[in-house]
Every structure is written in structure tokens, then in C-alpha cells.
Scaffold this active site. Sequence first.
Site, mmCIF file in Angstrom:
data_model
loop_
_atom_site.group_PDB
_atom_site.id
_atom_site.type_symbol
_atom_site.label_atom_id
_atom_site.label_comp_id
_atom_site.label_asym_id
_atom_site.label_seq_id
_atom_site.Cartn_x
_atom_site.Cartn_y
_atom_site.Cartn_z
ATOM 1 C CB THR A 220 -2.045 6.469 -2.743
ATOM 2 O OG1 THR A 220 -2.052 5.060 -2.631
ATOM 3 C CG2 THR A 220 -3.148 7.044 -1.915
ATOM 4 C CB THR A 221 0.604 3.355 -6.150
ATOM 5 O OG1 THR A 221 0.331 2.761 -4.886
ATOM 6 C CG2 THR A 221 1.974 2.928 -6.618
ATOM 7 C CG ASP B 215 -9.528 -0.170 -0.614
ATOM 8 O OD1 ASP B 215 -9.497 0.843 0.104
ATOM 9 O OD2 ASP B 215 -8.537 -0.901 -0.809
ATOM 10 C CG ASP C 235 -1.789 1.197 1.292
ATOM 11 O OD1 ASP C 235 -2.546 1.404 0.337
ATOM 12 O OD2 ASP C 235 -1.694 1.957 2.273
HETATM 13 P P1 ADP Z 1 -3.129 2.681 -6.540
HETATM 14 O O1 ADP Z 1 -2.540 2.968 -5.213
HETATM 15 O O2 ADP Z 1 -2.706 3.700 -7.549
HETATM 16 O O3 ADP Z 1 -4.592 2.453 -6.523
HETATM 17 P P2 ADP Z 1 -2.936 -0.127 -7.140
HETATM 18 O O4 ADP Z 1 -1.847 -1.004 -6.660
HETATM 19 O O5 ADP Z 1 -4.281 -0.293 -6.535
HETATM 20 O O6 ADP Z 1 -2.415 1.341 -7.020
HETATM 21 O O7 ADP Z 1 -3.036 -0.327 -8.706
HETATM 22 C C1 ADP Z 1 -3.953 0.384 -9.477
HETATM 23 C C2 ADP Z 1 -3.697 0.124 -10.938
HETATM 24 O O8 ADP Z 1 -3.864 -1.266 -11.227
HETATM 25 C C3 ADP Z 1 -4.690 0.865 -11.793
HETATM 26 O O9 ADP Z 1 -4.051 1.411 -12.893
HETATM 27 C C4 ADP Z 1 -5.671 -0.215 -12.194
HETATM 28 O O10 ADP Z 1 -6.307 0.053 -13.416
HETATM 29 C C5 ADP Z 1 -4.756 -1.408 -12.304
HETATM 30 N N1 ADP Z 1 -5.485 -2.680 -12.194
HETATM 31 C C6 ADP Z 1 -6.307 -3.084 -11.214
HETATM 32 N N2 ADP Z 1 -6.803 -4.313 -11.468
HETATM 33 C C7 ADP Z 1 -6.281 -4.705 -12.636
HETATM 34 C C8 ADP Z 1 -6.381 -5.874 -13.447
HETATM 35 N N3 ADP Z 1 -7.142 -6.895 -13.075
HETATM 36 N N4 ADP Z 1 -5.676 -5.917 -14.594
HETATM 37 C C9 ADP Z 1 -4.888 -4.887 -14.956
HETATM 38 N N5 ADP Z 1 -4.743 -3.764 -14.250
HETATM 39 C C10 ADP Z 1 -5.422 -3.658 -13.104
#
Ligand code: ADP
Length: 542
Positions: A96-97, A391, A63
Site C-alpha cells: 500500500t505504501t 501478511d 502501516d
Molecule cells: P508497503 O506498504 O509498500 O508494503 P513496506 O513498509 O512493507 O511498505 O515496505 C515494502 C518495501 O520494503 C518493499 O520495497 C520491500 O522490497 C522493502 N523491503 C522489505 N524488506 C526489506 C529488506 N530486508 N531490505 C530491504 N528492503 C526491504
Amino acid sequence: MNGVNQPILVLSEDALRQTGKDAQRANITAAVSVSEMIRTTLGPRGMDKMLVDSTGDITITNDGVTILNEMEIQHPAAKMIREVAKTQEQEVGDGTTTAVVMGGQLLKNAGDLLDQGIHRTTIVKGFRLAMNKTIELLKELGVKVSLDNTEELKKIALTAMTGKGIENAKEELAELAIKAINYIAHEEEGKIVINPDDVQIEKKQGGFIKDTELIKGIIIDKEIVHPAMPKLVKNVKIALINTALEIKSTETDAKISITDPEKMQGFADQEARMLKNLAEKVKQSGANVVFCQKGIDDMVQYYLAKYGVLAARRVKESDMEKLAKATGARIISGKEISQEDLGEAGLVQEKKIGEDKMLFVRECREPKAVSILIRGGTEHVVDEAKRAMDDAILGIASTLELSSYVYGGGAIELELARKLREYAISIGGKEQLAINTFAETLEIIPRTLAESAGKDAIELLVAARSKHEAGSTEYGINVSEGKTDDMRRLGVVEPTKIKVQAVSSATDVAEMILRIDDIITSGKSSAPMPPGGMGGMGGMGY
Ligand code: ADP
Ligand code: MG
């Protein structure tokens, strides 16, 4: 250098100072290194980080905010990058990331432009243009969605819960989240308003995740005050009292020297009558359940029990407010209780959950606040499930706030980049370069996702770009199979608000850092923040 317009800085001997290009470089390097560090955590195949604190305690997480908070960041520019994550967390609760990675990458690419001799004011101007255009495009490209589109909202919840380690219960949790939102959504001035705080999420270890339950009402982590009170009340009339059901100690401690034992008795009798009176007021109002924010005297407890009233004391103020929303009761003082102040519920019951007893206020007719009780075999499972539920709720709420979602997996970023490059041509000049740089920055998201899939990231990115060139705007990175794929088909969808906020705070921080050409580190206190601090980094909505 005639010194006329030079500000005279009187610095202590041990103060450090960097100016001009050196300052800019130092800031960029610091900011970029922080964002690079958390970049690999992005997406469902993101890596975990192991954080070890000074006492040797270990946290393993992917996270972004947690990592940034735990890291002992020294450099002021790196701290500014951390602020981006905080803002994103506060404004949207997710992404956030993404925001941090974009901010870092934007600075990194800006560094290249500086190297090419492009002035920072040109860069900043180009970035601003690009940001505004991006937000405008997000509005255009976002898919409309409303509270009735249950299937879409479910996909948003599922995407938001990605990577929370509760894979086999995600469907059920997503459905509960949507049901909960449906209860608490209300209209204000013709707009649907959702306050995520109106969904109370409680967790209790024990049972299975699948036992997780939506309660049309509120759970209070309290026991009944007196053993003789009923454990279950139906057709509930509920009183919410924010004053103590006691007689103030000053009233009894008053220094009256009573010599006559009969008078003494009279005094005690009077006190007992007053206490009985407090209980009688409750009874007369018709209430059969009382939640009191303060204490309840033993005597009052005794009488309430005698009248068949279920009561709890020292209920948190925030819970009182939720109870009010759920039952329609008014929070009142114990002096005057009238029938109109009472709320309603089908049932109030004390139940043992795991080790503890809790009070369930159920079957509220039109609750404006509801609860979800998360269950699970281990502490780790309930914690993860709670985070996943948070979330999901926040994801749905921020989607409905703009009534719009976009395709994830890098699809939206690829499409935005493509359109920005077209826009750059229409602007021309040196700003064009900055806008193109902005476009390339957005592609850090699909590129990072591609890297996490363990495939040749550049090859994948090029393939995805050409899909977009050919009009397949919903194509992004399928991280589990390491290929480009249709994100609509895969159901990878995210609130548009995540992207709007991420793009705007990333631009804000890049701009702020680019404007700094002087770093003065005083000897003793911590390093100074740039003028205006982080004030410019608010919610950007559209
Ligand atoms: P953040 O802190 O930015 O929310 P995450 O680790 O939750 O970071 O990653 C979010 C990214 O992962 C987004 O760009 C989202 O579209 C992508 N994502 C989430 N699920 C999938 C999936 N099943 N396949 C591809 N990309 C995904
Ligand atoms: Mg996320």
C-alpha cells in the site's frame, strides 16, 4: 468567449471554483503532500507515525492504510490517493505504501513536466505507454515459482512479515503459513487456486508465540451446550445444521384454550416427543458431533447429551462454511439428516485456551480449510503475530496467483527504470520525456529505502544504478547496513502482483488527477468527485 459552447454553471454564492492550471496545481499539491507524509514509513527501517484522534487516543503505526484511514483528509485529490491504498489493500493485501508513494511521486514529476510546457495529454499518453511496458517487463523479469518451491515461498513470507515486531518467531510462522497454504491450495481448470480465507487465523492471548499451532481442521470459539456432553469425541461424524433444533414458538403459543388439564398434559407430551424426535434424527444419522447455526432447545440438548453427542449452537455462518470445507460435511436443515451429509474428523475436543473454552475440530483427512491458533504473552504480541501471519498468507497467495516473484529492496524498481529508459529512446518524441519521468518515479522506492538507512540516498542510488548497468539486476538497498546488496542473497523477495497492482493504480490515479481542470466546491455538501469516480481503479492483473 462567445459563450455558445460554454456550459452554464449555476453555483451557489458560497461555492468555490478553481479552474485550469490553478485546479491542477491544487490537486497535485494535495495528492503529493499525502503521499509524502507516508513515504517515510516505507520498508523495514521505516518510521512510525503517531496518530492522535479528537478524543486524544493514540495509535502508533507504520502501516500505510491505517495512517491514511485515520487521517482526516479533506481535499478530494488527496482522498483519491487514499483510494489507491484501499484498492491495493483489497487486491493484494500488501504494497500500500509503495502504491501511494508511486502515485504521489508520479504526480509530482508530472507537475515538473507541465512546468516545462508539455501538454497533459502527452504526459498521460507517455505514462500509459510506460505503465504497459512496466507490466510487460514485470512479467518478463519475475522469477517463476510454484507450490513446491518451499524455500522461496518461505522467503516471500519472511519479507512480507518484515517490521511486524515478532522477529524471533518469524521462521516458525512462515513455515506454518506454507503448510496451511498447502492444505487449502486446490486445482480449478488446471490452475492452482488459493483462497486466503480458507486459512482461519484465531488468536488467544497466553503462552508464547512459539506455541502457535496449525490445526488440520477448524477452531470454533464456542463451548459445548450441555455439561453432560462428552468433552472429547474421536472418529467424528459431524452434522452441520443451519436450522434451529427447537420447535417454533408459534406452534406452542397458538391460542388454543385448553380447559381440560389432561389435554394440557397431552399437549406438553406431544411437544416433548417432537423435541426428542429432533435429537433422535441426529442419533440415527450416525452423527456424534453437531454444529448448529441456530439455537438448540434444552430438551434436545438433554437427549443429545444422553446419546453421547457433542453439540455447539449459534455457530457463525462463516464458521459453518469452513467446517464444511474442512470435514466434507454438507450444511443441511435439521429436518432430514442422512449419513451422506455428515463430515469426518479424527477428533473434536473442547479445550480451555487462556480464559475461554474453544472447540477444536482436528485431524481432518483432506481439509480444504484449516486454522492457525496464534498464541503470545500479551495482547500486543498476539495482534502483531496475527497481522504478520495474515501478511505471510496473503504474500504467498498473491505470489502463487501469478506464479512469480521479484527482488525487493528496490532492486526490481531499479531494473524496471533502467529498461524503461531504453524503451523511452525507442519511442522518441515528447512521450519519451514522460516515459523517462515514469522511470524516475519508480526509483522513488530504492531512494526512500536508502534514505531510511540514514545514508546519503543519492550516492546509494547512483551506486545501485551502476550495479544494474553492469548487469547485477538483483541489487537493491541493504537498509540495515546502508549499502547496495544482492537481494537474492538476502532473501528479500516479493510477489510480482504487488508491483503490477501498485504501478497500475498509481498510473490510474495520476491520470485521473491530471485530467481534472476544474474544481467546484459547493457550499454545503462535500466536494464533488471527478466524473466516473474511482471506477477506473480496478485490479489490473495480466
Ligand atoms: P508497503 O506498504 O509498500 O508494503 P513496506 O513498509 O512493507 O511498505 O515496505 C515494502 C518495501 O520494503 C518493499 O520495497 C520491500 O522490497 C522493502 N523491503 C522489505 N524488506 C526489506 C529488506 N530486508 N531490505 C530491504 N528492503 C526491504
Ligand atoms: Mg509491506
